[in-house]
Design an enzyme around this catalytic site. Structure first.
Site, mmCIF file in Angstrom:
data_model
loop_
_atom_site.group_PDB
_atom_site.id
_atom_site.type_symbol
_atom_site.label_atom_id
_atom_site.label_comp_id
_atom_site.label_asym_id
_atom_site.label_seq_id
_atom_site.Cartn_x
_atom_site.Cartn_y
_atom_site.Cartn_z
ATOM 1 N N HIS A 289 0.862 -1.190 0.000
ATOM 2 C CA HIS A 289 0.000 0.000 0.000
ATOM 3 C C HIS A 289 0.897 1.238 0.000
ATOM 4 O O HIS A 289 1.058 1.915 1.015
ATOM 5 C CB HIS A 289 -0.929 -0.029 1.210
ATOM 6 C CG HIS A 289 -1.891 -1.171 1.194
ATOM 7 N ND1 HIS A 289 -3.096 -1.121 0.525
ATOM 8 C CD2 HIS A 289 -1.813 -2.417 1.733
ATOM 9 C CE1 HIS A 289 -3.734 -2.275 0.668
ATOM 10 N NE2 HIS A 289 -2.964 -3.087 1.393
ATOM 11 N N GLY B 25 -7.394 3.330 7.534
ATOM 12 C CA GLY B 25 -7.363 2.708 8.851
ATOM 13 C C GLY B 25 -8.713 2.156 9.269
ATOM 14 O O GLY B 25 -9.752 2.519 8.715
ATOM 15 N N GLU B 26 -8.694 1.288 10.266
ATOM 16 C CA GLU B 26 -9.925 0.670 10.757
ATOM 17 C C GLU B 26 -10.603 1.515 11.829
ATOM 18 O O GLU B 26 -11.635 1.112 12.363
ATOM 19 C CB GLU B 26 -9.605 -0.719 11.332
ATOM 20 C CG GLU B 26 -8.899 -1.665 10.371
ATOM 21 C CD GLU B 26 -9.774 -2.070 9.194
ATOM 22 O OE1 GLU B 26 -11.004 -2.010 9.321
ATOM 23 O OE2 GLU B 26 -9.213 -2.433 8.149
ATOM 24 N N ASP C 148 2.037 -6.825 2.458
ATOM 25 C CA ASP C 148 0.918 -5.951 2.823
ATOM 26 C C ASP C 148 1.472 -4.667 3.456
ATOM 27 O O ASP C 148 0.840 -4.066 4.318
ATOM 28 C CB ASP C 148 -0.042 -6.658 3.781
ATOM 29 C CG ASP C 148 -1.439 -6.040 3.775
ATOM 30 O OD1 ASP C 148 -1.751 -5.277 2.850
ATOM 31 O OD2 ASP C 148 -2.208 -6.306 4.717
ATOM 32 N N SER D 161 -2.864 -1.106 7.246
ATOM 33 C CA SER D 161 -3.119 -1.045 8.685
ATOM 34 C C SER D 161 -3.283 -2.451 9.251
ATOM 35 O O SER D 161 -3.940 -3.305 8.654
ATOM 36 C CB SER D 161 -4.376 -0.225 8.982
ATOM 37 O OG SER D 161 -5.506 -0.792 8.353
#
Length: 392
Positions: free
Chosen positions: A63, A69-70, A286, A290
């Site tokens: 990314h 973000g979560e 990854d 996040s």
């Protein structure tokens, strides 16, 4: 600039013995014993005695713009910097969008990829994000692949996940088909990078494509396959019975794995022991996505950022801890992704290939020197070439 690496044990990724490697400009010029140093040509010499020489690593899922973000807007992860990549021995990255295809968009992804390339590494991108319809630059998936040089596939498309667009299997197959055709017409891989969630459907959509259409499994790369033991075992069967490819994610906290999560190095060992052909297995980081962080009591304490440096950490752990052969472990980040993604000048040490090289200390297997397209990026464990804004 001519660079001569002397007396290193070469893993190309197959073992070639102790040899010298001469690079000229951005390519490998010659491999052999006792290559003469011609001083008139201003040759830069690196002593590889006591070191192993690997091809530069390929990270097929990064990314590069950061990820959504979560925990709402303030947890959007930052853009990646050049040394976040090169200090991990990575010389080629494929950038992607994830959950957030709105505040992170395709134009910005392409611009970031071009910026990193100008700073010294090789970059490509996937068209799309988690969502269907696919986010594109031109308005059409096939047009992106045919007309945009850096677009080599589509992704990361989310399935079996509560954050996906919940496409039908026919919609998913159409995306894979269009990606394959776009790849054929442009001479590219045409691979769909697939975010695998932990839903009950698991790999059912990929099985549908292989069993019910004419599309081969080489046009699909399911990632995060080690997010659970259940999914990993499903992947084993998919790989062995249908010839499917599997990608293990390396960005996790090895001390605090999520429940049922499998460490990438351990997952590689399990897949090989179960008879999954080694050429069907890749690692990706990854990176800059996040990831959740848990305390020692297992309680959620916040969000972290995926690290590209985890890619080689898991290769190293596979060799030193899980007792996977060095060549087998290296293939997951060199020749295997190069072949799958049709990166013809990447993934191997051979005359004519790009001079992407990683020297590691034989006794500790720690990275010492990294060269990307013939230029030193890391030397004696220090980043000697930094990104534009890392020097401020």
């Amino acid at each position: 600039m001519l660079t001569l690496i002397r007396n290193a044990k070469i893993y190309a990724p197959e073992y070639l013995g102790v040899q010298d490697v001469l690079t000229a400009d951005s390519r490998i010029l010659k491999i052999g014993p006792d290559i003469p140093e011609v001083r008139e040509y201003d040759v830069q010499t690196i002593d590889g005695t006591g070191m192993l020489l690997f091809p530069g690593f390929i990270d097929s899922h990064v990314h590069i713009l950061g990820g959504g973000g979560e925990g709402s807007y303030h947890t959007r992860t930052p853009e990646i910097m050049l040394t976040d990549i090169t200090t991990g021995g990575v010389t080629t990255v494929v950038g992607c969008l994830g959950t957030d295809g709105t505040t992170r968009n395709m134009a910005s992804l392409l611009a970031k990829a071009r910026g990193l390339e100008e700073e010294g590494i090789t970059t490509y991108i996937y068209t799309g994000s988690y969502q269907i319809p696919v986010r594109t630059l031109t308005g059409n998936l096939m047009d992106d692949l045919i007309l945009i040089d850096k677009a080599i596939g589509c992704g990361e498309i989310a399935i079996s996940d509560h954050r996906s667009s919940q496409p039908t299997k026919e919609e998913f197959a159409r995306i894979v088909g269009d990606t394959r055709t776009g790849g054929i017409l442009s001479g590219k891989a045409g691979v769909v990078n697939i975010h695998m969630g932990d839903g009950k459907r698991m790999l059912a959509y990929l099985r549908y494509v292989v069993e019910e259409t004419e599309i081969p499994p080489s046009n699909m790369l399911p990632t995060h396959i080690n997010r659970s033991m259940r999914l990993l075992k499903e992947g084993m069967d998919y790989a062995k019975t249908l010839g499917g490819f599997l990608d293990l994610t390396t960005s996790s906290d090895p001390d605090y794995l999520e429940e049922d999560e499998v460490k990438a190095s351990t997952g590689l060992k399990m897949l090989l022991d179960e008879g999954v052909p080694e050429h069907q297995i890749t690692f990706s980081s990854d990176g800059q996505g996040s990831i959740p962080i848990f305390g020692k009591n297992g309680k959620f304490v916040g969000l972290g950022v995926g690290k590209v440096t985890s890619l080689y950490r898991e290769v190293r752990d596979a060799v030193l801890t899980d007792r996977v052969g060095l060549t087998q472990a290296l293939k997951t980040v060199t020749s295997n992704p190069a072949d799958l993604l049709k990166l013809e000048r990447k993934g191997r040490i051979a005359a004519g290939k790009d001079a992407d090289l990683v020297l590691v200390q034989e006794d500790t297997m720690e990275i010492d020197t990294v060269m990307a397209k013939g230029n030193l990026m890391v030397y004696k464990q220090k980043a000697v070439r930094k990104g534009t804004f890392e020097n401020l």
